[in-house]
Design a protein around this motif. Structure first.
Motif, mmCIF file in Angstrom:
data_model
loop_
_atom_site.group_PDB
_atom_site.id
_atom_site.type_symbol
_atom_site.label_atom_id
_atom_site.label_comp_id
_atom_site.label_asym_id
_atom_site.label_seq_id
_atom_site.Cartn_x
_atom_site.Cartn_y
_atom_site.Cartn_z
ATOM 1 N N SER A 42 0.824 -1.201 0.000
ATOM 2 C CA SER A 42 0.000 0.000 0.000
ATOM 3 C C SER A 42 0.866 1.263 0.000
ATOM 4 C CB SER A 42 -0.918 -0.055 1.220
ATOM 5 O OG SER A 42 -1.502 1.187 1.451
ATOM 6 N N LEU A 43 1.884 1.305 0.854
ATOM 7 C CA LEU A 43 2.665 2.536 0.987
ATOM 8 C C LEU A 43 3.633 2.761 -0.173
ATOM 9 C CD1 LEU A 43 3.236 2.641 4.845
ATOM 10 C CD2 LEU A 43 1.585 3.915 3.464
ATOM 11 N N VAL A 44 4.127 1.669 -0.772
ATOM 12 C CA VAL A 44 4.974 1.828 -1.962
ATOM 13 C C VAL A 44 4.130 2.371 -3.116
ATOM 14 C CG1 VAL A 44 6.188 0.515 -3.766
ATOM 15 C CG2 VAL A 44 6.772 0.173 -1.357
ATOM 16 N N ARG A 45 2.925 1.855 -3.260
ATOM 17 C CA ARG A 45 2.036 2.364 -4.323
ATOM 18 C C ARG A 45 1.613 3.800 -4.057
ATOM 19 N NH1 ARG A 45 0.403 -1.677 -7.872
ATOM 20 N NH2 ARG A 45 1.046 -3.741 -7.153
ATOM 21 N N ALA A 46 1.481 4.150 -2.762
ATOM 22 C CA ALA A 46 1.050 5.507 -2.405
ATOM 23 C C ALA A 46 2.180 6.532 -2.539
ATOM 24 C CB ALA A 46 0.510 5.515 -0.978
ATOM 25 N N GLY A 47 3.418 6.047 -2.724
ATOM 26 C CA GLY A 47 4.516 6.962 -3.006
ATOM 27 C C GLY A 47 5.235 7.557 -1.811
ATOM 28 N N VAL A 48 5.372 6.789 -0.715
ATOM 29 C CA VAL A 48 6.251 7.298 0.344
ATOM 30 C C VAL A 48 7.689 7.276 -0.203
ATOM 31 C CG1 VAL A 48 4.751 6.454 2.192
ATOM 32 C CG2 VAL A 48 6.681 5.063 1.440
ATOM 33 N N GLY A 49 8.550 8.130 0.331
ATOM 34 C CA GLY A 49 9.881 8.276 -0.253
ATOM 35 C C GLY A 49 10.786 7.086 -0.022
ATOM 36 N N LYS A 50 10.734 6.566 1.190
ATOM 37 C CA LYS A 50 11.700 5.529 1.549
ATOM 38 C C LYS A 50 11.024 4.506 2.461
ATOM 39 C CE LYS A 50 16.297 5.281 3.658
ATOM 40 N NZ LYS A 50 17.378 6.074 4.252
ATOM 41 N N ILE A 51 11.249 3.241 2.192
ATOM 42 C CA ILE A 51 10.675 2.183 3.021
ATOM 43 C C ILE A 51 11.764 1.185 3.402
ATOM 44 C CG2 ILE A 51 9.243 0.105 2.938
ATOM 45 C CD1 ILE A 51 7.029 1.514 2.003
ATOM 46 N N ARG A 52 11.849 0.904 4.684
ATOM 47 C CA ARG A 52 12.777 -0.141 5.150
ATOM 48 C C ARG A 52 11.923 -1.264 5.718
ATOM 49 N NH1 ARG A 52 15.878 2.888 8.579
ATOM 50 N NH2 ARG A 52 17.015 3.548 6.735
ATOM 51 N N ILE A 53 12.177 -2.479 5.231
ATOM 52 C CA ILE A 53 11.380 -3.634 5.654
ATOM 53 C C ILE A 53 12.317 -4.625 6.342
ATOM 54 C CG2 ILE A 53 9.930 -5.543 4.842
ATOM 55 C CD1 ILE A 53 9.474 -3.782 2.265
ATOM 56 N N ILE A 54 11.993 -4.956 7.583
ATOM 57 C CA ILE A 54 12.891 -5.843 8.334
ATOM 58 C C ILE A 54 12.146 -7.117 8.723
ATOM 59 C CG2 ILE A 54 14.501 -5.971 10.271
ATOM 60 C CD1 ILE A 54 14.048 -2.849 10.450
ATOM 61 N N ASP A 55 12.756 -8.252 8.413
ATOM 62 C CA ASP A 55 12.142 -9.541 8.770
ATOM 63 C C ASP A 55 13.240 -10.592 8.872
ATOM 64 O OD1 ASP A 55 9.102 -10.857 8.594
ATOM 65 O OD2 ASP A 55 10.725 -12.269 8.154
ATOM 66 N N ARG A 56 13.033 -11.583 9.748
ATOM 67 C CA ARG A 56 14.089 -12.581 9.978
ATOM 68 C C ARG A 56 13.829 -13.909 9.269
ATOM 69 N NH1 ARG A 56 12.684 -13.349 16.384
ATOM 70 N NH2 ARG A 56 10.638 -14.262 16.121
ATOM 71 N N ASP A 57 12.641 -14.059 8.653
ATOM 72 C CA ASP A 57 12.229 -15.379 8.162
ATOM 73 C C ASP A 57 12.382 -15.595 6.658
ATOM 74 O OD1 ASP A 57 11.500 -16.736 10.425
ATOM 75 O OD2 ASP A 57 9.445 -15.978 10.409
ATOM 76 N N PHE A 58 12.340 -16.888 6.288
ATOM 77 C CA PHE A 58 12.226 -17.293 4.896
ATOM 78 C C PHE A 58 10.750 -17.578 4.591
ATOM 79 C CE2 PHE A 58 16.644 -17.714 5.530
ATOM 80 C CZ PHE A 58 17.229 -17.656 4.277
ATOM 81 N N ILE A 59 10.442 -17.702 3.296
ATOM 82 C CA ILE A 59 9.041 -17.911 2.902
ATOM 83 C C ILE A 59 8.732 -19.406 2.825
ATOM 84 C CG2 ILE A 59 7.298 -17.389 1.142
ATOM 85 C CD1 ILE A 59 9.437 -15.187 0.216
ATOM 86 N N GLU A 60 7.575 -19.783 3.365
ATOM 87 C CA GLU A 60 7.144 -21.170 3.312
ATOM 88 C C GLU A 60 5.774 -21.247 2.646
ATOM 89 O OE1 GLU A 60 8.441 -23.335 7.190
ATOM 90 O OE2 GLU A 60 8.121 -21.233 7.722
ATOM 91 N N TYR A 61 5.401 -22.440 2.190
ATOM 92 C CA TYR A 61 4.132 -22.569 1.452
ATOM 93 C C TYR A 61 2.930 -22.095 2.266
ATOM 94 C CZ TYR A 61 6.020 -24.625 -2.723
ATOM 95 O OH TYR A 61 6.696 -24.794 -3.901
ATOM 96 N N HIS A 62 2.945 -22.357 3.572
ATOM 97 C CA HIS A 62 1.769 -21.948 4.354
ATOM 98 C C HIS A 62 1.671 -20.438 4.546
ATOM 99 C CE1 HIS A 62 4.068 -21.298 8.066
ATOM 100 N NE2 HIS A 62 4.734 -22.388 7.753
ATOM 101 N N ASN A 63 2.688 -19.681 4.083
ATOM 102 C CA ASN A 63 2.609 -18.216 4.121
ATOM 103 C C ASN A 63 1.777 -17.654 2.964
ATOM 104 O OD1 ASN A 63 6.139 -18.067 4.967
ATOM 105 N ND2 ASN A 63 4.395 -18.092 6.360
ATOM 106 N N LEU A 64 1.746 -18.391 1.843
ATOM 107 C CA LEU A 64 1.182 -17.829 0.606
ATOM 108 C C LEU A 64 -0.321 -17.563 0.701
ATOM 109 C CD1 LEU A 64 3.041 -19.846 -2.194
ATOM 110 C CD2 LEU A 64 3.706 -17.710 -1.086
ATOM 111 N N GLN A 65 -0.990 -18.239 1.615
ATOM 112 C CA GLN A 65 -2.433 -18.041 1.810
ATOM 113 C C GLN A 65 -2.765 -16.589 2.171
ATOM 114 O OE1 GLN A 65 -3.180 -18.127 5.518
ATOM 115 N NE2 GLN A 65 -5.412 -18.116 5.492
ATOM 116 N N ARG A 66 -1.817 -15.858 2.749
ATOM 117 C CA ARG A 66 -2.154 -14.504 3.206
ATOM 118 C C ARG A 66 -1.049 -13.467 3.010
ATOM 119 N NH1 ARG A 66 -0.540 -17.822 6.898
ATOM 120 N NH2 ARG A 66 0.857 -17.192 8.577
ATOM 121 N N GLN A 67 0.155 -13.887 2.635
ATOM 122 C CA GLN A 67 1.260 -12.927 2.529
ATOM 123 C C GLN A 67 1.395 -12.525 1.063
ATOM 124 O OE1 GLN A 67 4.575 -14.369 4.933
ATOM 125 N NE2 GLN A 67 3.171 -14.870 6.610
#
Ligand SMILES: [Zn+2]
Length: 336
Positions: A42-67
């Motif tokens: 949402s915020l990248v499409r809305a045009g904020v100047g800078k976004i930092r995204i921090i996460d420690r995980d890898f993607i798994e199949y059970h994530n795809l239902q909602r991520q």
């Protein structure tokens, strides 16, 4: 660039001035699961100047239902969430500076991630890191938006240092460990984080453009029941954080993980756990894996993870010497 945002600029709450403010803003999203991917999109499409995204995980199949930012290619490429998010979002809007960071956010590193933040957005799945964000927010006067979604329920609230009660006022103390359901034990349907993530992102836009309509109440929605409620929150007179005691940032609280030499296992200590009910924990974990327990310990196995939990909240996570991974598994299944 104006054309890209023309429909948003037409909206009276934003306008050209608001769009300029968004373009000059730095947003930090901590946690890039269901909430984080919605907020970031949402915020990248809305045009904020800078976004930092921090996460420690890898993607798994059970994530795809909602991520929503991730796909099967990301899993085949074994990409961490923060990197996959950065790559996808750069294709959406190349004018936004997007930085994906793979890290476990804790009291030793959080201030470094937030030094230039105008706002912090909660994409987390655990209370401990939220209390940590709350401390940094108050200390450095950075607003943040709390958001959580589980099962069919979600809640959100904005915290503006010096103006609103803080997050610790809301939850005067840490909830008891081993009793809090997580998405990995109670499940979640995707509409809950979709709506909550959207509410968090619009709240960010309001705060960044200086709107007056900021949400100071606790909003609670249930997408299955179709309910939307607001609760007034008042300051807690004994709140340590509001009195300048940043206990989480100072490392006085929180999970401690130590690799057990030569055992291929990590011990996770939980100083505030108190006594946890192994019976209740077993009832919850039985839905997702194999559990055996007696009054002294509980043994839990799911996929390649095996852990032993004791009534004082201590756990031994087996088959790994990665302390960050062990803390993550603890947060996921025991709950913090
Ligand atoms: Zn407070």
């Amino acid at each position: 660039m104006i054309d890209r945002y023309s429909r948003q600029i037409l909206f009276s709450g934003i306008g050209e001035e608001g769009q300029r403010k968004l373009g000059n803003s730095c947003v930090v999203i901590i946690g890039c699961g269901a909430l984080g991917t919605i907020i970031a999109t949402s915020l990248v499409r809305a045009g904020v100047g800078k976004i930092r995204i921090i996460d420690r995980d890898f993607i798994e199949y059970h994530n795809l239902q909602r991520q929503v930012l991730f796909d099967e290619d990301d899993i085949r490429s074994q990409l961490p969430k923060a990197i996959a998010a950065e790559r996808h979002l750069k294709r959406v809007n190349s004018s936004v500076e997007i930085e994906g960071i793979v890290a476990d956010v804790n009291f030793t590193n959080i201030e470094g991630f937030l030094h230039d933040a105008d706002i912090i957005l909660d994409g987390l799945d655990n209370f401990e890191t939220r209390f940590l964000i709350n401390d940094v927010s108050l200390k450095h006067k950075i607003p943040w938006v709390y958001g959580a979604a589980i099962s069919s329920v979600g809640m959100t609230r904005s915290i503006i240092p010096g103006e609103t009660p803080c997050f610790r006022c809301l939850l005067a103390n840490m909830p008891g460990r081993g009793t809090i359901p997580t998405c990995d034990t109670a499940g979640v349907i995707n509409a809950a984080p979709f709506i909550l993530g959207s509410l968090e992102s619009v709240e960010a836009m309001k705060i960044l453009v200086g709107a007056e309509e900021i949400n100071r109440d606790l909003i609670v929605i249930d997408v299955w029941e179709g309910t939307f409620d607001r609760f007034k929150i008042s300051a807690h007179k004994d709140c340590p954080a509001c009195h300048g005691k940043y206990e989480f940032l100072e490392g006085e609280y929180g999970l401690r993980a130590t690799s057990l030499c030569g055992q291929d296992a990590v011990q996770v200590l939980n100083p505030e756990a108190g006594t946890i009910s192994l019976e209740e924990l077993a009832a919850r974990l039985k839905r997702v894996g194999q559990v055996t327990y007696n009054e002294f310990m509980l043994r839990f196995t799911v996929d390649t993870c095996e852990m032993v939990v004791f009534p004082d909240g201590r756990a031994i996570v087996k088959n790994t010497d990665d302390e960050s991974l062990a803390r993550g598994l603890y947060a996921k299944y025991i709950g913090t």
